[in-house]
Design a protein around this motif. Structure first.
Motif, PDB file in Angstrom:
ATOM      1  N   LYS A 187       0.824  -1.220   0.000  1.00 11.58           N
ATOM      2  CA  LYS A 187       0.000   0.000   0.000  1.00 11.58           C
ATOM      3  C   LYS A 187       0.855   1.266   0.000  1.00 11.58           C
ATOM      4  O   LYS A 187       0.627   2.177  -0.780  1.00 11.58           O
ATOM      5  N   SER A 188       1.844   1.297   0.903  1.00 13.67           N
ATOM      6  CA  SER A 188       2.646   2.520   1.005  1.00 13.67           C
ATOM      7  C   SER A 188       3.409   2.777  -0.293  1.00 13.67           C
ATOM      8  O   SER A 188       3.505   3.924  -0.745  1.00 13.67           O
ATOM      9  N   CYS A 189       3.936   1.710  -0.889  1.00 11.76           N
ATOM     10  CA  CYS A 189       4.645   1.878  -2.164  1.00 11.76           C
ATOM     11  C   CYS A 189       3.663   2.331  -3.239  1.00 11.76           C
ATOM     12  O   CYS A 189       3.985   3.210  -4.045  1.00 11.76           O
ATOM     13  N   ASP A 214       6.059   8.144  10.126  1.00  7.34           N
ATOM     14  CA  ASP A 214       7.168   8.937   9.574  1.00  7.34           C
ATOM     15  C   ASP A 214       7.923   8.160   8.501  1.00  7.34           C
ATOM     16  O   ASP A 214       9.146   8.049   8.530  1.00  7.34           O
ATOM     17  N   GLU A 215       7.208   7.591   7.544  1.00  3.59           N
ATOM     18  CA  GLU A 215       7.905   6.780   6.539  1.00  3.59           C
ATOM     19  C   GLU A 215       7.988   7.434   5.160  1.00  3.59           C
ATOM     20  O   GLU A 215       8.711   6.966   4.302  1.00  3.59           O
ATOM     21  N   TYR A 216       7.246   8.534   4.951  1.00  2.00           N
ATOM     22  CA  TYR A 216       7.187   9.065   3.590  1.00  2.00           C
ATOM     23  C   TYR A 216       8.192  10.173   3.295  1.00  2.00           C
ATOM     24  O   TYR A 216       8.386  10.517   2.136  1.00  2.00           O
ATOM     25  N   CYS A 412      -4.730   9.996   4.112  1.00  2.00           N
ATOM     26  CA  CYS A 412      -4.730   9.574   5.504  1.00  2.00           C
ATOM     27  C   CYS A 412      -4.300   8.112   5.577  1.00  2.00           C
ATOM     28  O   CYS A 412      -5.066   7.212   5.266  1.00  2.00           O
ATOM     29  N   ASP A 413      -3.029   7.881   5.962  1.00  2.00           N
ATOM     30  CA  ASP A 413      -2.561   6.492   6.092  1.00  2.00           C
ATOM     31  C   ASP A 413      -3.050   5.957   7.441  1.00  2.00           C
ATOM     32  O   ASP A 413      -3.277   6.730   8.366  1.00  2.00           O
ATOM     33  N   GLU A 414      -3.197   4.649   7.549  1.00  2.00           N
ATOM     34  CA  GLU A 414      -3.710   4.013   8.769  1.00  2.00           C
ATOM     35  C   GLU A 414      -5.048   4.641   9.160  1.00  2.00           C
ATOM     36  O   GLU A 414      -5.290   4.970  10.327  1.00  2.00           O
TER      37      GLU A 414
HETATM   38 MG   LIG Z   1       2.260   0.931   4.840  1.00  2.00          MG
END
Ligand SMILES: [Mg+2]
Ligand SMILES: Nc1ncnc2c1ncn2[C@@H]1O[C@H](COP(=O)(O)OP(=O)(O)O)[C@@H](O)[C@H]1O
Length: 563
Positions: A187-189, A214-216, A412-414
């Motif tokens: 998903k994040s990718c 804090d991954e992006y 909005c992640d998560e």
């Molecule tokens: Mg993710």
């Protein structure tokens, strides 16, 4: 049925998705035996020894695109399920296999001399006994042709890796969307890939991404304004009454309601006092329309003072508890360094326009995306902060001059953390802020993109507003059933493949694509991978590196509250 069937796809291990490979030439898989609404049943053409209990029916795969001629067009649909019926007599084993197909649309010649075009819906149904074929490369090219509106290229079709999967930029952007899938499904990718493609095509975009891990930041290096509690002041006076009550008042409902009403009076008085200070009013204007929710500055010291004064007026000293509690909480938060980004308030000034300008990227100044890093925000107030940000975005759009809207996309992640299905879970104002954007955002030029691994735990009312759905691998039955229930019937065949999708694969359904499709997202450049700060146990436990100094330094930071 003949016995000359060639096998178009190799038999696969149970439970694994077949590897994408170039489509084979048209090949009959069976004949139509029942037609009900948008569904067809097919008797499948057997393997080398039909009805004799041997071989496999490998030409038909769940989720495969098949076609059936109708009197004036060619109908297409996805295989939704497959069944093998067996009956043994004394001498022989009899077998028959059937497939259920969900119709998608038809390819028809609209006017003489023009090539056939694909459209959703069926004008004439196939007749019983009509042959069913696998779709060919040419069929795929026609169905998934490049739309004549602006597009984004994000991946390739599963059925044919040489065919680009196009996302319709305007339809995707102007309506809400959701990316769902199990942890690790990609998903994040996928989000990074989509946003990067979007911002490469529209370098003056306005995207606000709430980033709980804090991954992006490193995925959007150079094009993102990264906001963390260390570098942004979001003053308490921007909080709505409900939000500040959540932060400052006790949990138990009786004390909470007493404290809340004391706080309300004190805040209104503090706002009046601030506006009355010469030179302090600034663009906030006069206090004639002042309510407890008006986002105008006020001083916390004044609030404490007003609470103290109100307490002094009490005739029964045993009622002082809520007053004292409020004053203590305010003092504690002002001292707590973790809350400094909101409660330090050394110099109170009206900087609301500056804050909005930075968060919403107006001007863009080469950074069309704002990443709000939430991992360092104390967990007790993450919800309040998200509520505040969503509310600011929506209200900004509402008060926008109609003629000159700045469209904003909120990602909005998560998302299940903020808009849980259970009304009692989570923080009501956050859910309300996001629900308001889901319901009315489009009218004001705010679109929402929700990312979650638990679609079934998200408020159904909000998820059903998402017009484009990217569904990655999903193993949980409840999540699958939930996603299926929010979607149109015609996609059911594709959705049955959800548990077997590979990492980086997705089903895309809805307004953002011309037709439902199964795709493989492009490979994301390694330097653009979103990276969480997940601790590697195996690495850390590999050697005995740390000593007492290390523990001392932690105790030091703990006591002095320095990050
Ligand atoms: Mg993710
Ligand atoms: N499009 C892609 N390109 C390259 N690698 C990918 C892609 N999608 C997924 N991956 C790989 O899968 C891993 C997990 O993906 P991620 O997006 O973090 O999943 P999720 O957010 O669903 O938990 C990534 O670390 C990466 O190695």
């Amino acid at each position: 049925m003949g016995d000359t069937t060639t096998i178009s796809q190799p038999a696969t291990e149970a439970g694994r998705a077949p590897a994408p490979q170039p489509p084979q030439p048209q090949q009959q898989i069976g004949v139509v035996t029942a037609v009900t609404g948008f569904k067809l049943s097919c008797l499948l053409q057997g393997p080398s020894a039909p009805f004799q209990g041997q071989g496999t029916y490998s030409a038909a795969q769940i989720g495969a695109l098949v076609k059936v001629p109708t009197p004036n067009a060619m109908a297409f649909g996805f295989i939704q399920n497959l069944t093998l019926h067996q009956r043994a007599t004394d001498e022989k084993m009899y077998r028959a296999a059937t497939a259920e197909i969900e119709l998608l649309g038809e390819l028809a010649v609209r006017s003489p001399g023009t090539p056939p075009v694909f459209s959703r819906g069926i004008s004439t149904y196939p007749v019983l006994g009509a042959p069913a074929y696998t779709a060919t490369e040419r069929d795929l090219a026609r169905i998934y042709a490049k739309p004549d509106t602006p597009t984004l290229q994000i991946g390739v079709l599963h059925q044919d890796p040489d065919k680009i999967a196009y996302l319709r930029a305007q339809d995707f952007l102007s309506k809400h969307s959701a990316i769902v899938g199990t942890v690790g499904s990609g998903k994040s990718c996928a989000l990074t890939l989509i946003l990067r493609a979007l911002l490469a095509a529209h370098p003056n975009g306005h995207v606000v991404l709430l980033d709980p891990h804090d991954e992006y930041a490193q995925a959007f290096q150079g094009m993102a304004e990264v906001i963390t509690p260390q570098n942004l002041q979001l003053p308490y006076w921007l909080l709505s009454y409900e939000e500040i009550v959540e932060v400052l008042c006790s949990r138990d409902p009786v004390s909470r309601s007493r404290e809340a009403s004391i706080l309300k009076d004190a805040i209104i008085e503090a706002k009046r006092e601030f506006l009355a200070t010469p030179g302090a009013a600034g663009p906030a204007g006069s206090g004639t329309y002042l309510t407890v929710d008006t986002p105008t500055p006020y001083r916390l010291t004044t609030v404490v003072q007003k609470i103290g004064q109100a307490m002094g007026k009490l005739d029964r000293p045993d009622n002082t508890l809520p007053y004292l509690r409020l004053m203590t909480t305010i003092e504690t938060l002002r001292q707590d360094k973790r809350y400094a980004f909101m409660f330090s308030g050394l110099s109170v000034r009206d900087n609301m326009a500056e804050i909005l300008s930075r968060v919403l990227r107006i001007p863009v100044a080469g950074k069309p995306i704002t990443i709000v890093g939430l991992s360092a925000v104390p967990s007790e107030i993450v919800n309040v902060l998200v509520s505040l940000l969503c509310r600011l975005i929506f209200d900004f759009a509402v008060w926008n001059d109609r003629g000159e809207t700045v469209p904003i996309m909120l990602v909005c992640d998560e998302a299940h953390r903020y808009i849980p299905r259970e009304e009692s879970a989570g923080f009501e104002p956050t859910r309300r802020s996001i629900a308001r954007i889901a319901k009315e955002g489009r009218k004001y030029g705010v679109s929402l993109c929700l990312v979650t691994q638990r679609p079934s735990e998200i408020s159904e009312a909000i998820l059903s507003q998402c017009s484009t759905l990217f569904a990655l691998r999903m193993t949980n039955e409840r999540d699958q059933a939930f996603v299926r229930s929010t979607l149109p019937e015609s996609a059911a065949g594709l959705l049955n493949t959800l548990p077997t999708l590979r990492q980086q694969e997705a089903i895309i359904i809805g307004e953002g694509v011309a037709h439902p499709m199964r795709i493989r997202f492009n490979d994301l450049d390694p330097s653009h991978h979103p990276k969480g700060k997940a601790t590697s146990f195996t690495e850390a436990w590999g050697e005995d590196r740390k000593g007492l100094d290390f523990v001392n330094s932690i105790v030091e930071r703990w006591r002095h509250q320095t990050p």
